[in-house]
Design a protein around this motif. Structure first.
Motif, PDB file in Angstrom:
ATOM      1  N   ARG A 222     -41.777 -66.274  22.288  1.00  0.00           N
ATOM      2  CA  ARG A 222     -42.021 -67.595  21.725  1.00  0.00           C
ATOM      3  C   ARG A 222     -40.690 -68.076  21.168  1.00  0.00           C
ATOM      4  O   ARG A 222     -40.054 -67.381  20.373  1.00  0.00           O
ATOM      5  CB  ARG A 222     -43.045 -67.537  20.605  1.00  0.00           C
ATOM      6  CG  ARG A 222     -43.250 -68.922  19.994  1.00  0.00           C
ATOM      7  CD  ARG A 222     -44.231 -68.999  18.870  1.00  0.00           C
ATOM      8  NE  ARG A 222     -44.739 -67.735  18.420  1.00  0.00           N
ATOM      9  CZ  ARG A 222     -45.370 -67.593  17.268  1.00  0.00           C
ATOM     10  NH1 ARG A 222     -45.550 -68.614  16.487  1.00  0.00           N
ATOM     11  NH2 ARG A 222     -45.820 -66.417  16.898  1.00  0.00           N
ATOM     12  N   ALA A 223     -40.276 -69.258  21.579  1.00  0.00           N
ATOM     13  CA  ALA A 223     -39.021 -69.840  21.105  1.00  0.00           C
ATOM     14  C   ALA A 223     -39.335 -71.087  20.292  1.00  0.00           C
ATOM     15  O   ALA A 223     -40.017 -71.988  20.765  1.00  0.00           O
ATOM     16  CB  ALA A 223     -38.128 -70.207  22.290  1.00  0.00           C
ATOM     17  N   THR A 224     -38.851 -71.104  19.043  1.00  0.00           N
ATOM     18  CA  THR A 224     -38.969 -72.289  18.198  1.00  0.00           C
ATOM     19  C   THR A 224     -37.580 -72.621  17.690  1.00  0.00           C
ATOM     20  O   THR A 224     -36.781 -71.728  17.391  1.00  0.00           O
ATOM     21  CB  THR A 224     -39.929 -72.063  17.012  1.00  0.00           C
ATOM     22  OG1 THR A 224     -39.569 -70.868  16.331  1.00  0.00           O
ATOM     23  CG2 THR A 224     -41.371 -71.966  17.489  1.00  0.00           C
TER      24      THR A 224
ATOM     25  N   ALA B  56     -30.631 -76.178   9.085  1.00  0.00           N
ATOM     26  CA  ALA B  56     -29.582 -75.476   8.345  1.00  0.00           C
ATOM     27  C   ALA B  56     -28.627 -74.761   9.287  1.00  0.00           C
ATOM     28  O   ALA B  56     -27.537 -74.384   8.901  1.00  0.00           O
ATOM     29  CB  ALA B  56     -30.204 -74.468   7.378  1.00  0.00           C
ATOM     30  N   GLY B  57     -29.044 -74.568  10.560  1.00  0.00           N
ATOM     31  CA  GLY B  57     -28.155 -73.972  11.536  1.00  0.00           C
ATOM     32  C   GLY B  57     -28.060 -72.467  11.465  1.00  0.00           C
ATOM     33  O   GLY B  57     -27.106 -71.876  11.930  1.00  0.00           O
ATOM     34  N   ILE B  58     -29.045 -71.825  10.862  1.00  0.00           N
ATOM     35  CA  ILE B  58     -29.046 -70.367  10.801  1.00  0.00           C
ATOM     36  C   ILE B  58     -29.248 -69.837  12.208  1.00  0.00           C
ATOM     37  O   ILE B  58     -30.121 -70.297  12.937  1.00  0.00           O
ATOM     38  CB  ILE B  58     -30.162 -69.857   9.867  1.00  0.00           C
ATOM     39  CG1 ILE B  58     -29.945 -70.425   8.462  1.00  0.00           C
ATOM     40  CG2 ILE B  58     -30.233 -68.344   9.851  1.00  0.00           C
ATOM     41  CD1 ILE B  58     -31.131 -70.262   7.551  1.00  0.00           C
ATOM     42  N   ALA B  59     -28.448 -68.895  12.611  1.00  0.00           N
ATOM     43  CA  ALA B  59     -28.535 -68.361  13.971  1.00  0.00           C
ATOM     44  C   ALA B  59     -29.894 -67.747  14.226  1.00  0.00           C
ATOM     45  O   ALA B  59     -30.486 -67.131  13.349  1.00  0.00           O
ATOM     46  CB  ALA B  59     -27.448 -67.318  14.198  1.00  0.00           C
ATOM     47  N   GLY B  60     -30.399 -67.945  15.432  1.00  0.00           N
ATOM     48  CA  GLY B  60     -31.681 -67.391  15.827  1.00  0.00           C
ATOM     49  C   GLY B  60     -31.568 -65.911  16.134  1.00  0.00           C
ATOM     50  O   GLY B  60     -30.489 -65.343  16.191  1.00  0.00           O
TER      51      GLY B  60
ATOM     52  N   GLY C  59     -30.802 -67.929  21.859  1.00  0.00           N
ATOM     53  CA  GLY C  59     -30.897 -67.460  20.480  1.00  0.00           C
ATOM     54  C   GLY C  59     -29.900 -68.092  19.528  1.00  0.00           C
ATOM     55  O   GLY C  59     -30.033 -67.950  18.311  1.00  0.00           O
ATOM     56  N   ARG C  60     -28.911 -68.810  20.063  1.00  0.00           N
ATOM     57  CA  ARG C  60     -27.977 -69.531  19.185  1.00  0.00           C
ATOM     58  C   ARG C  60     -28.677 -70.663  18.443  1.00  0.00           C
ATOM     59  O   ARG C  60     -28.261 -71.032  17.347  1.00  0.00           O
ATOM     60  CB  ARG C  60     -26.808 -70.106  19.991  1.00  0.00           C
ATOM     61  CG  ARG C  60     -25.916 -69.061  20.594  1.00  0.00           C
ATOM     62  CD  ARG C  60     -24.668 -69.661  21.222  1.00  0.00           C
ATOM     63  NE  ARG C  60     -24.850 -71.004  21.719  1.00  0.00           N
ATOM     64  CZ  ARG C  60     -24.456 -71.434  22.901  1.00  0.00           C
ATOM     65  NH1 ARG C  60     -23.835 -70.628  23.722  1.00  0.00           N
ATOM     66  NH2 ARG C  60     -24.645 -72.676  23.269  1.00  0.00           N
ATOM     67  N   ASP C  61     -29.723 -71.245  19.048  1.00  0.00           N
ATOM     68  CA  ASP C  61     -30.398 -72.403  18.469  1.00  0.00           C
ATOM     69  C   ASP C  61     -31.903 -72.226  18.293  1.00  0.00           C
ATOM     70  O   ASP C  61     -32.576 -73.156  17.866  1.00  0.00           O
ATOM     71  CB  ASP C  61     -30.174 -73.631  19.357  1.00  0.00           C
ATOM     72  CG  ASP C  61     -28.717 -73.989  19.485  1.00  0.00           C
ATOM     73  OD1 ASP C  61     -28.088 -74.278  18.456  1.00  0.00           O
ATOM     74  OD2 ASP C  61     -28.202 -73.951  20.619  1.00  0.00           O
ATOM     75  N   PHE C  62     -32.425 -71.077  18.697  1.00  0.00           N
ATOM     76  CA  PHE C  62     -33.862 -70.841  18.629  1.00  0.00           C
ATOM     77  C   PHE C  62     -34.143 -69.500  17.970  1.00  0.00           C
ATOM     78  O   PHE C  62     -33.376 -68.556  18.124  1.00  0.00           O
ATOM     79  CB  PHE C  62     -34.470 -70.795  20.045  1.00  0.00           C
ATOM     80  CG  PHE C  62     -34.580 -72.127  20.724  1.00  0.00           C
ATOM     81  CD1 PHE C  62     -35.780 -72.821  20.724  1.00  0.00           C
ATOM     82  CD2 PHE C  62     -33.493 -72.686  21.369  1.00  0.00           C
ATOM     83  CE1 PHE C  62     -35.899 -74.047  21.357  1.00  0.00           C
ATOM     84  CE2 PHE C  62     -33.587 -73.921  21.998  1.00  0.00           C
ATOM     85  CZ  PHE C  62     -34.794 -74.607  21.993  1.00  0.00           C
TER      86      PHE C  62
END
Length: 161
Positions: free
Chosen positions: A120-122, A127-131, A83-86
């Motif tokens: 589902r992971a995208t 912009a680097g907004i946390a997932g 979730g840090r990147d997705f």
């Protein structure tokens, strides 16, 4: 084709198996996180997904991740790391969140009802907004997600009837 998890391994895999047209449309991950059996190898899976789903691609690669919840499974840690990147969205669910604790207490190989969830992971935008984990979004995953959801729901019903 066999894919070993990890950043370098995945980059090597892509270099030798580059598909025509570039990136993958869909990546399926099924029952790959279970800390008592696999340890923290989920970290390598996260690294692999980060390579396979790069930032800024024109056609967004999506991963469908099917998880069966078990006691001390490590899935919460896996999802927090990913979730840090997705952005993570729940695509299909066999249980309500309030039921999870009771299901985990009774879940085993022969259990009548298993707690299953498909995410589902995208990849989060550049912009680097946390997932985060939420309900399914409007990011298209082609027709594959509906097919997978129907197959999982049918299998779950078969196992629980």
């Amino acid at each position: 084709m066999e894919l070993s998890w990890g950043t370098e391994e995945t980059e090597r895999f892509l270099a030798t198996h580059r598909r025509v047209g570039g990136l993958f449309d869909l990546i399926l991950v099924c029952d790959c996180v279970f800390a008592p059996l696999y340890g923290d190898s989920w970290r390598l899976l996260c690294d692999t997904l980060r390579v396979l789903c790069p930032y800024g691609s024109a056609a967004k690669t999506a991963a469908l991740i099917a998880c069966e919840r078990r006691c001390d499974d490590g899935i919460d840690d896996f999802l927090a790391n990913l979730g840090r990147d997705f952005d993570l969205a729940v695509e299909w669910n066999s249980y309500a969140d309030a039921e999870l604790e009771a299901l985990l207490a009774t879940s085993h190989i022969g259990a009548a009802r298993k707690p299953l969830r498909i995410y589902r992971a995208t990849r989060v935008g550049a912009a680097g907004i946390a997932g985060s984990v939420g309900a399914a979004s409007d990011v298209p995953v082609r027709d594959y997600s509906e097919t997978l959801k129907r197959a999982c729901a049918a299998e779950w019903r078969e196992d629980n009837d």
